[in-house]
Enzyme design. Structure first.
Site, PDB file in Angstrom:
ATOM      1  N   SER A  74     -34.182 -15.642   6.822  1.00 32.93           N
ATOM      2  CA  SER A  74     -32.460 -16.431   7.366  1.00 32.93           C
ATOM      3  C   SER A  74     -32.222 -16.788   8.631  1.00 32.93           C
ATOM      4  CB  SER A  74     -31.564 -15.787   6.149  1.00 32.93           C
ATOM      5  OG  SER A  74     -31.308 -13.838   7.082  1.00 32.93           O
ATOM      6  N   HIS A 113     -34.873 -18.373   0.948  1.00 29.76           N
ATOM      7  CA  HIS A 113     -35.400 -19.169   1.371  1.00 29.76           C
ATOM      8  C   HIS A 113     -36.438 -19.966   1.302  1.00 29.76           C
ATOM      9  CE1 HIS A 113     -31.431 -18.618   3.843  1.00 29.76           C
ATOM     10  NE2 HIS A 113     -31.870 -17.631   3.798  1.00 29.76           N
ATOM     11  N   LYS A 172     -29.190 -20.406  -3.072  1.00 30.28           N
ATOM     12  CA  LYS A 172     -29.548 -21.118  -1.765  1.00 30.28           C
ATOM     13  C   LYS A 172     -30.417 -22.798  -1.899  1.00 30.28           C
ATOM     14  CE  LYS A 172     -28.626 -17.751   0.732  1.00 30.28           C
ATOM     15  NZ  LYS A 172     -29.074 -16.572   1.133  1.00 30.28           N
TER      16      LYS A 172
HETATM   17  C1  LIG Z   1     -28.256 -14.905   1.248  1.00 30.47           C
HETATM   18  C2  LIG Z   1     -29.873 -14.089   1.104  1.00 30.47           C
HETATM   19  C3  LIG Z   1     -29.326 -13.157  -0.061  1.00 30.47           C
HETATM   20  C4  LIG Z   1     -27.829 -12.946  -0.986  1.00 30.47           C
HETATM   21  O1  LIG Z   1     -28.054 -13.619  -1.764  1.00 30.47           O
HETATM   22  P1  LIG Z   1     -26.328 -14.239  -2.149  1.00 30.47           P
HETATM   23  O2  LIG Z   1     -27.150 -14.714  -3.606  1.00 30.47           O
HETATM   24  O3  LIG Z   1     -26.123 -15.491  -1.108  1.00 30.47           O
HETATM   25  O4  LIG Z   1     -25.883 -12.860  -2.437  1.00 30.47           O
HETATM   26  C5  LIG Z   1     -30.212 -12.271   0.070  1.00 30.47           C
HETATM   27  N1  LIG Z   1     -31.029 -12.251   0.939  1.00 30.47           N
HETATM   28  C6  LIG Z   1     -31.555 -13.187   1.837  1.00 30.47           C
HETATM   29  C7  LIG Z   1     -32.997 -13.454   2.397  1.00 30.47           C
HETATM   30  C8  LIG Z   1     -30.623 -14.945   2.136  1.00 30.47           C
HETATM   31  O5  LIG Z   1     -30.294 -15.306   2.537  1.00 30.47           O
END
Ligand SMILES: *Cc1c(COP(=O)(O)O)cnc(C)c1O
Length: 386
Positions: free
Chosen positions: A180, A208, A239
């Protein structure tokens, strides 16, 4: 006893104090803050689905039919038709027997690791794994082992250690598909080979990668034709899919176990039906020709950024995802660079400790399919100038 002010002052003195900023516009390439328009290179809405009409319509229709709140947790009376439909669509998208959605990706990570592991088990994580995975691993009570980022040799020696010292325990290897804060990918084929050879389960967080990599944005496992090899496919709907919520996809037995044991799933009101309906529409949209075209546009935009930043992409460094970190070192430097960009009307966040290591503060640039070539050139020129 230290006062709250003491703690806040300490954070401030180390350039680690965070503040919320309010934006008064939808999530799109240009956002508004305090009446000022900024070019947005901070969002994870890589495909532009957060504002997509098909998703808005799906959410509105679900509100008209089901109202706003879901009323209870999933196991009581909070499982509504949109939740079940979303899980069927997710399983089809991921090529798995079943899928389960959670209120957030964070809840999915914490719930899944807590359900699968306990004292006597071993969780082996990549050093750069997201906080949700680390928290889930810690809460589970399992023994933790961390390997240096993408270091296959260390992963293998941890696995050897776990096999010898916890012969009866469950062993779970945890990595992200696309990291991320670094935007690079895990060597998934090699990790699969190692975990199969040494006998462990594999959890891959595709947060991602979904929407960005693989056929119709199915993710990295799909891109490498390894879907069947990943025991626990995790991801988020928040995302590139543009909505909210997290999921786990895998075997029917895995999902049945999570329904019975994942505390963040059991003890939390189910997501609003409109959110589930919008997420379902997001996946269906990704599966359409238009979805595939928009994803291709994202990769064109990324290639354009790389062309404009030849020094950054020297020495064979290639764009691997929609996330491009520009590592600056100290927190102050990253903050100052973000400030300078903001003065030029560009929003790129400074990412600091503890999100990244102390000496690796950075600007985290994210590109969207919705950015124009001109907007990307403007960003590149500003980055070169500072
Ligand atoms: C954003 C993210 C999460 C958490 O997801 P949310 O839906 O925002 O709670 C988990 N793992 C990674 C790698 C992330 O970037």
């Amino acid at each position: 006893m230290a006062t709250f002010d003491d703690d806040l002052s300490e954070l401030r003195s180390r350039s680690l104090l965070r503040k919320l900023r309010t934006f008064d516009s939808p999530q799109q390439p240009e956002i508004e803050q305090a009446g000022k328009s900024l070019l947005n290179f901070a969002s994870n809405d890589y495909i532009g689905l957060a504002t997509e009409p098909a998703l808005r319509e799906a959410a509105k229709a679900a509100i008209d039919r089901y109202g706003v709140g879901s009323g209870a947790s999933r196991l009581i009376c909070g499982t509504l038709a949109p939740h079940t439909k979303l899980e069927e669509t997710l399983a089809k998208f991921k090529g798995t027997e079943a899928a389960l959605c959670f209120s957030s990706g964070y809840a999915a990570a914490v719930g899944a690791l807590g359900a699968l592991c306990r004292e006597g088990d071993v969780i082996i994580l990549d050093k750069l794994c997201h906080a949700s995975l680390i928290d889930g691993a810690r809460l589970s009570g399992a023994t933790l082992r961390v390997f240096p980022h993408n270091h296959l040799g260390k992963l293998e020696s941890h696995l050897d250690w776990a096999r010898t010292n916890h012969p009866d325990g469950r062993i779970v290897v945890v990595t992200e598909a696309v990291f991320s804060m670094d935007g690079d990918r895990a060597p998934l084929a090699e990790i699969v080979e190692i975990k199969n050879r040494l006998g462990a389960l594999l959890l891959v967080d595709e947060a991602h990668a979904v929407g960005v990599l693989g056929r119709n944005g199915r993710g990295l496992a799909d891109a490498l034709q390894l879907e069947g090899e990943v025991d626990i496919q995790m991801g988020t709907l928040s995302k590139a899919l543009g909505v909210a919520g997290g999921y786990i996809a895998g075997s029917r037995r895995l999902v049945d176990l999570l329904v019975n044991r994942a505390r963040s799933f059991i003890y939390s009101t189910s997501p609003p039906p409109a959110i589930a309906a919008a997420a379902n529409a997001a996946i269906e949209w990704m599966l359409s020709d238009e979805g595939e075209r928009r994803r291709e546009q994202l990769w064109k935009n990324l290639a354009h950024f790389a062309d404009e930043m030849p020094q950054h992409f020297a020495e064979g460094r290639k764009i691997q995802s929609a996330i491009i970190p520009i590592i600056l070192g100290e927190s102050e430097r990253a903050l100052a660079a973000a400030e300078q960009l903001a003065e030029r009307g560009i929003y790129v966040p400074a990412i600091r400790y503890p999100t990244v290591p102390r000496d690796a503060a950075r600007l985290r640039v994210t590109i969207s399919a919705r950015h124009t070539t001109q907007q990307i050139s403007t960003l590149a020129a500003a980055l070169r100038a500072i």
